[in-house]
Design a protein around this motif. Structure first.
Motif, PDB file in Angstrom:
ATOM      1  N   PRO A 292       0.820  -1.214   0.000  1.00 42.02           N
ATOM      2  CA  PRO A 292       0.000   0.000   0.000  1.00 42.02           C
ATOM      3  C   PRO A 292       0.855   1.266   0.000  1.00 42.02           C
ATOM      4  N   THR A 293       0.210   2.383  -0.222  1.00 43.63           N
ATOM      5  CA  THR A 293       0.901   3.669  -0.255  1.00 43.63           C
ATOM      6  C   THR A 293       1.112   4.178   1.170  1.00 43.63           C
ATOM      7  N   PRO A 294       2.002   5.178   1.359  1.00 40.10           N
ATOM      8  CA  PRO A 294       2.242   5.701   2.708  1.00 40.10           C
ATOM      9  C   PRO A 294       0.972   6.253   3.332  1.00 40.10           C
ATOM     10  N   PRO A 295       0.666   5.900   4.601  1.00 39.19           N
ATOM     11  CA  PRO A 295      -0.556   6.387   5.247  1.00 39.19           C
ATOM     12  C   PRO A 295      -0.479   7.862   5.623  1.00 39.19           C
ATOM     13  N   GLY A 296       0.665   8.448   5.577  1.00 39.24           N
ATOM     14  CA  GLY A 296       0.848   9.854   5.932  1.00 39.24           C
ATOM     15  C   GLY A 296       2.236  10.292   5.512  1.00 39.24           C
ATOM     16  N   GLU A 297       2.806  11.208   6.255  1.00 43.79           N
ATOM     17  CA  GLU A 297       4.158  11.674   5.978  1.00 43.79           C
ATOM     18  C   GLU A 297       5.126  10.914   6.876  1.00 43.79           C
ATOM     19  N   PRO A 298       5.892   9.965   6.331  1.00 41.90           N
ATOM     20  CA  PRO A 298       6.818   9.192   7.171  1.00 41.90           C
ATOM     21  C   PRO A 298       7.902  10.100   7.766  1.00 41.90           C
ATOM     22  N   PRO A 299       8.537   9.664   8.845  1.00 44.11           N
ATOM     23  CA  PRO A 299       9.628  10.455   9.427  1.00 44.11           C
ATOM     24  C   PRO A 299      10.753  10.687   8.431  1.00 44.11           C
ATOM     25  N   GLY A 300      11.466  11.804   8.588  1.00 45.88           N
ATOM     26  CA  GLY A 300      12.526  12.151   7.658  1.00 45.88           C
ATOM     27  C   GLY A 300      13.624  11.110   7.594  1.00 45.88           C
ATOM     28  N   ALA A 301      13.965  10.503   8.740  1.00 47.09           N
ATOM     29  CA  ALA A 301      15.017   9.485   8.752  1.00 47.09           C
ATOM     30  C   ALA A 301      14.616   8.276   7.921  1.00 47.09           C
ATOM     31  N   ILE A 302      13.327   7.894   7.972  1.00 43.51           N
ATOM     32  CA  ILE A 302      12.845   6.751   7.187  1.00 43.51           C
ATOM     33  C   ILE A 302      12.882   7.089   5.698  1.00 43.51           C
ATOM     34  N   GLN A 303      12.469   8.308   5.354  1.00 43.88           N
ATOM     35  CA  GLN A 303      12.497   8.705   3.945  1.00 43.88           C
ATOM     36  C   GLN A 303      13.927   8.675   3.402  1.00 43.88           C
ATOM     37  N   LEU A 304      14.872   9.182   4.196  1.00 38.75           N
ATOM     38  CA  LEU A 304      16.266   9.177   3.758  1.00 38.75           C
ATOM     39  C   LEU A 304      16.783   7.750   3.593  1.00 38.75           C
ATOM     40  N   ALA A 305      16.441   6.879   4.550  1.00 41.19           N
ATOM     41  CA  ALA A 305      16.902   5.495   4.477  1.00 41.19           C
ATOM     42  C   ALA A 305      16.318   4.796   3.249  1.00 41.19           C
ATOM     43  N   VAL A 306      15.029   5.009   2.975  1.00 47.32           N
ATOM     44  CA  VAL A 306      14.404   4.388   1.812  1.00 47.32           C
ATOM     45  C   VAL A 306      15.091   4.868   0.530  1.00 47.32           C
ATOM     46  N   TYR A 307      15.343   6.169   0.444  1.00 52.88           N
ATOM     47  CA  TYR A 307      15.974   6.717  -0.755  1.00 52.88           C
ATOM     48  C   TYR A 307      17.364   6.116  -0.962  1.00 52.88           C
ATOM     49  N   ARG A 308      18.184   6.108   0.101  1.00 51.79           N
ATOM     50  CA  ARG A 308      19.558   5.632  -0.051  1.00 51.79           C
ATOM     51  C   ARG A 308      19.616   4.131  -0.359  1.00 51.79           C
ATOM     52  N   ILE A 309      18.744   3.359   0.260  1.00 53.16           N
ATOM     53  CA  ILE A 309      18.743   1.917  -0.012  1.00 53.16           C
ATOM     54  C   ILE A 309      18.343   1.655  -1.460  1.00 53.16           C
ATOM     55  N   LEU A 310      17.297   2.356  -1.919  1.00 52.85           N
ATOM     56  CA  LEU A 310      16.894   2.186  -3.313  1.00 52.85           C
ATOM     57  C   LEU A 310      17.984   2.681  -4.259  1.00 52.85           C
ATOM     58  N   GLN A 311      18.639   3.775  -3.911  1.00 50.26           N
ATOM     59  CA  GLN A 311      19.704   4.311  -4.760  1.00 50.26           C
ATOM     60  C   GLN A 311      20.824   3.288  -4.935  1.00 50.26           C
ATOM     61  N   GLU A 312      21.242   2.658  -3.860  1.00 48.78           N
ATOM     62  CA  GLU A 312      22.337   1.693  -3.947  1.00 48.78           C
ATOM     63  C   GLU A 312      21.884   0.413  -4.640  1.00 48.78           C
ATOM     64  N   ALA A 313      20.656  -0.023  -4.347  1.00 48.69           N
ATOM     65  CA  ALA A 313      20.160  -1.231  -5.000  1.00 48.69           C
ATOM     66  C   ALA A 313      20.046  -1.027  -6.512  1.00 48.69           C
ATOM     67  N   LEU A 314      19.568   0.137  -6.939  1.00 50.56           N
ATOM     68  CA  LEU A 314      19.461   0.422  -8.369  1.00 50.56           C
ATOM     69  C   LEU A 314      20.836   0.598  -9.004  1.00 50.56           C
ATOM     70  N   THR A 315      21.791   1.161  -8.227  1.00 50.64           N
ATOM     71  CA  THR A 315      23.159   1.275  -8.728  1.00 50.64           C
ATOM     72  C   THR A 315      23.745  -0.105  -8.998  1.00 50.64           C
ATOM     73  N   ASN A 316      23.520  -1.040  -8.097  1.00 54.81           N
ATOM     74  CA  ASN A 316      23.981  -2.416  -8.318  1.00 54.81           C
ATOM     75  C   ASN A 316      23.304  -3.041  -9.542  1.00 54.81           C
ATOM     76  N   ALA A 317      22.008  -2.702  -9.743  1.00 52.77           N
ATOM     77  CA  ALA A 317      21.306  -3.238 -10.905  1.00 52.77           C
ATOM     78  C   ALA A 317      21.895  -2.682 -12.201  1.00 52.77           C
ATOM     79  N   ILE A 318      22.295  -1.397 -12.187  1.00 51.48           N
ATOM     80  CA  ILE A 318      22.918  -0.808 -13.372  1.00 51.48           C
ATOM     81  C   ILE A 318      24.262  -1.465 -13.649  1.00 51.48           C
ATOM     82  N   ARG A 319      25.028  -1.698 -12.581  1.00 49.24           N
ATOM     83  CA  ARG A 319      26.378  -2.247 -12.750  1.00 49.24           C
ATOM     84  C   ARG A 319      26.362  -3.714 -13.155  1.00 49.24           C
ATOM     85  N   HIS A 320      25.540  -4.480 -12.473  1.00 49.62           N
ATOM     86  CA  HIS A 320      25.637  -5.933 -12.612  1.00 49.62           C
ATOM     87  C   HIS A 320      24.419  -6.583 -13.266  1.00 49.62           C
ATOM     88  N   GLY A 321      23.371  -5.795 -13.500  1.00 45.65           N
ATOM     89  CA  GLY A 321      22.160  -6.388 -14.056  1.00 45.65           C
ATOM     90  C   GLY A 321      22.185  -6.452 -15.568  1.00 45.65           C
TER      91      GLY A 321
END
Length: 392
Positions: A292-321
């Motif tokens: 489901p979609t976010p029920p509200g505005e998540p905490p800033g630390a969670i938003q940053l963590a989600v962004y960085r994890i996705l950024q690195e995971a997608l970087t690995n997909a570009i490199r090795h996928g």
């Protein structure tokens, strides 16, 4: 024997001891010297008082510099005073100050020598005043002398012991201050190290992702330049845009590294679309599912963590996928689950223990979550679960 002491502190100690010598030495001679009605009436007695005073207040002058030598000087002065036949004099205040110095600034050995001196000095002073000076109560019989000696012993031990205990209390205060200062320094160093690790992690995320996009675009432009020059021009534009963005982020991080109060880049969920656009420009079309979609505005630390994890995971997909990657976000009531998987190219194998995977795992742990990254057959799978807590 000699403690490190600033020149200013040493000068202040010498000046203070000199002033005390000037005040108490004439007072002692006036009340106890020749013709004063007490003590020896010869001129030698005055000289003995002056020498004893010099030794005692000399000990006060070097009390902080060398408590051990100060204690020796005070003992020599006190013995000289007794040999001259004098009882307690105003200059004896220097003995109390020296005992204070031994307890406050002396080494462990000097500390206990000061304690022993207070005990022995109390007994010596009481016996000397009773036997030599003839201090007694009443008729001066044996019992009266014992009573007077006991009282004088108690008073001497109280006076000398009080000075030593005051120095000991100050020693404890100084030690607690040093301990507190060391603790604050250790906490500061730990905070600085954590800040360096965080900045290094941000630097890796930004630079690695941007370089992966730049490399993919450069390879694509090189192959497409011969057939479609306009695609090469578009790729060069994407490379320039990505490089400028990475350079801006790196500059912000370096500013933060130089000035701890500086603000570094703090991506939010609103920046995910730009991240996905960069991935598309690199030639990979991510399949994104948010349910489901976010029920509200998540905490800033969670938003940053989600962004960085996705950024690195997608970087690995570009490199090795091989060009395909699936992203699934599930914003539940108490947590957000991230699931990213891509097919790994045969000639490329991502490292499970690389800095990127370690950085993703640290990102998750910093917000109280967990992350697993592993290869499952031809797929490389990243799964993270981050607690949300209360949302705005």
């Amino acid at each position: 024997m000699i403690r490190p002491l600033s020149r200013t502190a040493l000068v202040l100690d010498i000046v203070g001891a000199s002033l005390l010598f000037i005040v108490f030495t004439p007072m002692s001679i006036a009340f106890y010297g020749p013709g004063a009605g007490g003590g020896d009436t010869s001129g030698t007695s005055a000289a003995a008082v002056v020498i004893a005073s010099l030794l005692m207040f000399g000990g006060v002058a070097i009390g902080r510099l060398s408590p051990g030598l100060a204690l020796i000087a005070a003992w020599v002065g006190a013995v000289l005073q007794m040999l001259a036949g004098f009882g307690p004099l105003p200059i004896d205040i220097a003995i109390l100050m020296v005992l204070y110095a031994t307890a406050a600034w002396g080494t462990r050995t000097v500390l206990w020598w000061g304690f022993g001196s207070a005990i022995v000095g109390g007994f010596v002073a009481a016996i000397y005043m009773v036997i030599v000076n003839g201090v007694a109560f009443g008729t001066g019989s044996g019992w009266d002398k014992i009573t007077a000696g006991t009282l004088l012993l108690v008073l001497s031990l109280l006076a000398l012991g009080f000075a030593w205990v005051c120095g000991l209390l100050w020693r404890v205060i100084l030690r607690s201050r040093r301990t507190r200062a060391a603790q604050l320094q250790a906490e500061s160093l730990a905070a600085e190290e954590q800040e360096r690790v965080r900045i290094a992690r941000d630097m890796h995320d930004i630079v690695a992702h941007s370089l992966a996009v730049v490399i993919a675009q450069a390879d694509g432009a090189r192959y497409a330049a011969a057939a479609k020059p306009e695609m090469a021009t578009e790729a060069l534009g994407t490379i320039a845009q990505t490089a400028r963005g990475a350079l801006s982020d790196v500059r912000l991080l370096l500013t933060q590294l130089r000035h701890r109060q500086g603000d570094g880049p703090q991506p939010t969920l609103a920046d995910l679309e730009a991240l996905f656009a960069q991935v598309r420009q690199a030639g990979i079309e991510p399949r994104i599912t948010i349910d489901p979609t976010p029920p509200g505005e998540p905490p800033g630390a969670i938003q940053l963590a989600v962004y960085r994890i996705l950024q690195e995971a997608l970087t690995n997909a570009i490199r090795h996928g091989d060009g395909s990657v699936d992203v699934h976000l599930a914003w539940l009531a108490d947590r957000v689950d991230i699931h990213v998987h891509n097919t790994v190219a045969r000639e490329s194998t991502p490292s499970i223990g690389g800095h990127g995977v370690i950085g993703m795992r640290e990102r998750a742990q910093l917000v109280g979550g967990s992350l697993q990254a592993e290869r499952q057959g031809p797929q490389f799978v990243v799964h993270a679960s981050l607690p949300i807590g209360e949302v705005a």
